[in-house]
Design an enzyme around this catalytic site. Sequence first.
Site, PDB file in Angstrom:
ATOM      1  CB  CYS A 111       7.377  46.346  37.509  1.00 35.43           C
ATOM      2  SG  CYS A 111       9.290  45.636  38.208  1.00 35.43           S
ATOM      3  CG  HIS A 248       7.362  50.789  37.295  1.00 32.85           C
ATOM      4  ND1 HIS A 248       7.291  50.257  38.402  1.00 32.85           N
ATOM      5  CD2 HIS A 248       8.547  50.212  36.763  1.00 32.85           C
ATOM      6  CE1 HIS A 248       7.870  49.543  38.504  1.00 32.85           C
ATOM      7  NE2 HIS A 248       8.974  49.230  37.756  1.00 32.85           N
ATOM      8  CG  ASN A 278      11.298  48.810  40.845  1.00 30.12           C
ATOM      9  OD1 ASN A 278      10.167  48.810  41.061  1.00 30.12           O
ATOM     10  ND2 ASN A 278      11.978  48.534  39.762  1.00 30.12           N
TER      11      ASN A 278
HETATM   12  N1  ACO Z   1      27.834  51.461  43.570  1.00 28.01           N
HETATM   13  C1  ACO Z   1      28.886  51.985  43.079  1.00 28.01           C
HETATM   14  N2  ACO Z   1      29.310  51.469  41.654  1.00 28.01           N
HETATM   15  C2  ACO Z   1      28.577  50.715  41.147  1.00 28.01           C
HETATM   16  C3  ACO Z   1      27.464  50.236  41.640  1.00 28.01           C
HETATM   17  C4  ACO Z   1      26.991  50.658  43.112  1.00 28.01           C
HETATM   18  N3  ACO Z   1      26.153  50.077  43.479  1.00 28.01           N
HETATM   19  N4  ACO Z   1      26.871  49.374  40.930  1.00 28.01           N
HETATM   20  C5  ACO Z   1      27.874  49.192  39.776  1.00 28.01           C
HETATM   21  N5  ACO Z   1      28.826  50.194  39.958  1.00 28.01           N
HETATM   22  C6  ACO Z   1      29.913  50.398  38.904  1.00 28.01           C
HETATM   23  C7  ACO Z   1      29.874  49.416  37.895  1.00 28.01           C
HETATM   24  O1  ACO Z   1      30.925  48.303  38.471  1.00 28.01           O
HETATM   25  C8  ACO Z   1      30.596  49.982  36.968  1.00 28.01           C
HETATM   26  O2  ACO Z   1      32.039  50.133  37.269  1.00 28.01           O
HETATM   27  P1  ACO Z   1      32.913  50.036  36.066  1.00 28.01           P
HETATM   28  O3  ACO Z   1      32.716  51.273  34.934  1.00 28.01           O
HETATM   29  O4  ACO Z   1      34.434  50.644  36.742  1.00 28.01           O
HETATM   30  O5  ACO Z   1      33.036  48.878  35.417  1.00 28.01           O
HETATM   31  C9  ACO Z   1      29.821  51.566  36.841  1.00 28.01           C
HETATM   32  O6  ACO Z   1      29.420  51.536  38.271  1.00 28.01           O
HETATM   33  C10 ACO Z   1      28.903  51.531  35.925  1.00 28.01           C
HETATM   34  O7  ACO Z   1      27.941  50.318  35.931  1.00 28.01           O
HETATM   35  P2  ACO Z   1      26.752  50.364  35.144  1.00 28.01           P
HETATM   36  O8  ACO Z   1      25.841  49.000  35.569  1.00 28.01           O
HETATM   37  O9  ACO Z   1      27.028  50.747  33.645  1.00 28.01           O
HETATM   38  O10 ACO Z   1      25.936  51.840  35.583  1.00 28.01           O
HETATM   39  P3  ACO Z   1      24.635  52.285  35.047  1.00 28.01           P
HETATM   40  O11 ACO Z   1      25.156  53.854  34.576  1.00 28.01           O
HETATM   41  O12 ACO Z   1      24.152  51.630  33.687  1.00 28.01           O
HETATM   42  O13 ACO Z   1      23.700  52.442  36.195  1.00 28.01           O
HETATM   43  C11 ACO Z   1      21.501  51.488  36.550  1.00 28.01           C
HETATM   44  C12 ACO Z   1      23.020  51.249  36.590  1.00 28.01           C
HETATM   45  C13 ACO Z   1      21.003  52.450  37.473  1.00 28.01           C
HETATM   46  C14 ACO Z   1      21.035  50.132  37.179  1.00 28.01           C
HETATM   47  C15 ACO Z   1      20.983  51.455  35.121  1.00 28.01           C
HETATM   48  O14 ACO Z   1      21.435  50.403  34.468  1.00 28.01           O
HETATM   49  C16 ACO Z   1      19.539  51.747  35.185  1.00 28.01           C
HETATM   50  O15 ACO Z   1      18.942  52.575  35.506  1.00 28.01           O
HETATM   51  N6  ACO Z   1      18.915  50.582  34.633  1.00 28.01           N
HETATM   52  C17 ACO Z   1      17.459  50.506  34.469  1.00 28.01           C
HETATM   53  C18 ACO Z   1      16.720  50.668  35.518  1.00 28.01           C
HETATM   54  C19 ACO Z   1      16.324  49.246  35.943  1.00 28.01           C
HETATM   55  O16 ACO Z   1      16.953  48.372  35.586  1.00 28.01           O
HETATM   56  N7  ACO Z   1      15.846  48.941  37.004  1.00 28.01           N
HETATM   57  C20 ACO Z   1      15.627  47.736  37.634  1.00 28.01           C
HETATM   58  C21 ACO Z   1      14.030  47.378  37.651  1.00 28.01           C
HETATM   59  S1  ACO Z   1      13.492  47.018  36.348  1.00 28.01           S
HETATM   60  C22 ACO Z   1      11.900  47.004  36.586  1.00 28.01           C
HETATM   61  O17 ACO Z   1      11.344  47.786  37.238  1.00 28.01           O
HETATM   62  C23 ACO Z   1      11.098  46.270  35.828  1.00 28.01           C
END
Ligand code: ACO
Length: 363
Positions: A111, A248, A278
């Site tokens: 990225c 970003h 993204n």
């Molecule tokens: N829809 C509904 N529920 C979902 C989804 C979805 N698409 N995806 C996961 N869940 C569920 C999971 O199964 C989990 O359920 P459980 O509690 O019953 O086990 C629950 O939602 C929470 O899942 P988490 O993965 O813990 O969700 P989190 O709150 O961490 O959010 C996210 C996920 C948005 C990806 C977060 O981790 C984040 O913001 N990460 C950083 C951003 C990132 O990684 N971006 C990617 C690009 S990196 C880059 O640009 C270089």
Amino acid sequence: MRYAQITGWGKYAPPLLMTNDDMAKIVDTSDEWIFSRSGIRQRHYSHISTGDMAWLAAEKALAAAGLDADDIDLIVLGSTTPEEICPNTASYIMNKLGASKAAAFDINSACTSWFYALNAATDMVRAGSINRALVIGSERISLAMDWQKRESCFLFGDGAGAVVIEASEQESGLLASKISCIPDSRECLRLPDWGMTPTHLTDNLFISLDFEGQEIFKSAVKGMSDAITDVLEKQNLSADDIDLFIPHQANIRIIQTLAKRLNFPMEKVVVAIHKYANTSAASIPLALCDALEEGRIVPGMKILTATFGAGLTCGAGIIQWGDRVEPLGVSDASVADYEGTVFDLMADSFVHYGVDAKHLLSK
Ligand code: ACO
């Protein structure tokens, strides 16, 4: 003193949209869950290649700068998803533009690729080895979305953004920058097998994002905060001196956390993630183009940018804008639209990743 002023800018956002509601027809998710976790409402999916999106953005950037392709000494493509590695995709863009005097290379730091490319090209202009460069970020990352992974397939979109930088006596362009890579953090964000490994010899290359969202979140905030502190110190500035922040666009909560740490009001932050998701290397130049179109950039402005990507690579920079915020010209370069829906476009991908979406297809 010699600087590398940004004199042209252009973007390409593919016409087909995959909204959160569309996505909820393919995986078990909802608009409410996606928007509240990430700030994303929709993403653009491309029917043309990374190189062609980059070419369209570059044509617009050249027109905005009032330049011909032959005026350009260097074309750098930042991308994680170039359709060609050898020869590189920058040389494809060069031929499409009809540039005859340019050098051409690709940079991949995920990225952060566009920002790393801006660093390299700026340093070359400032050192005097070139006078003008096209710096492009382009990604067709929709092709790598694994529809079995609802936790990551909603995060990414396609698009391209480009800038022209030119040698200038005026203090402007990327004035200070920091690029870095956090040790031991390679495993938290990966596209295994996306490269030349023995698996490319097998029939069915299966590319799927490996992803530890919360780990990335923490490392991204720390890496970008450290880089921002570094560039502010280099320029003897505080956050109050910054007029606009273009981060970003990976997740609205990362952006908000960063702004809070910096004591930086969200009114000064450019947010485009709701529109594009993204777009990896394209995210900052796309947001920059939007800020210009919306009249949010004024001459002489001090712009802070910060970025992170797989690696985990990080960076931050202070860009001083020049005198011109209007394009000198407009490009009429275009491609034919896709005849079908976004589901038709992704039909092969649904089959490849094992999702039954036949009922969504129009043809
Ligand atoms: N829809 C509904 N529920 C979902 C989804 C979805 N698409 N995806 C996961 N869940 C569920 C999971 O199964 C989990 O359920 P459980 O509690 O019953 O086990 C629950 O939602 C929470 O899942 P988490 O993965 O813990 O969700 P989190 O709150 O961490 O959010 C996210 C996920 C948005 C990806 C977060 O981790 C984040 O913001 N990460 C950083 C951003 C990132 O990684 N971006 C990617 C690009 S990196 C880059 O640009 C270089």
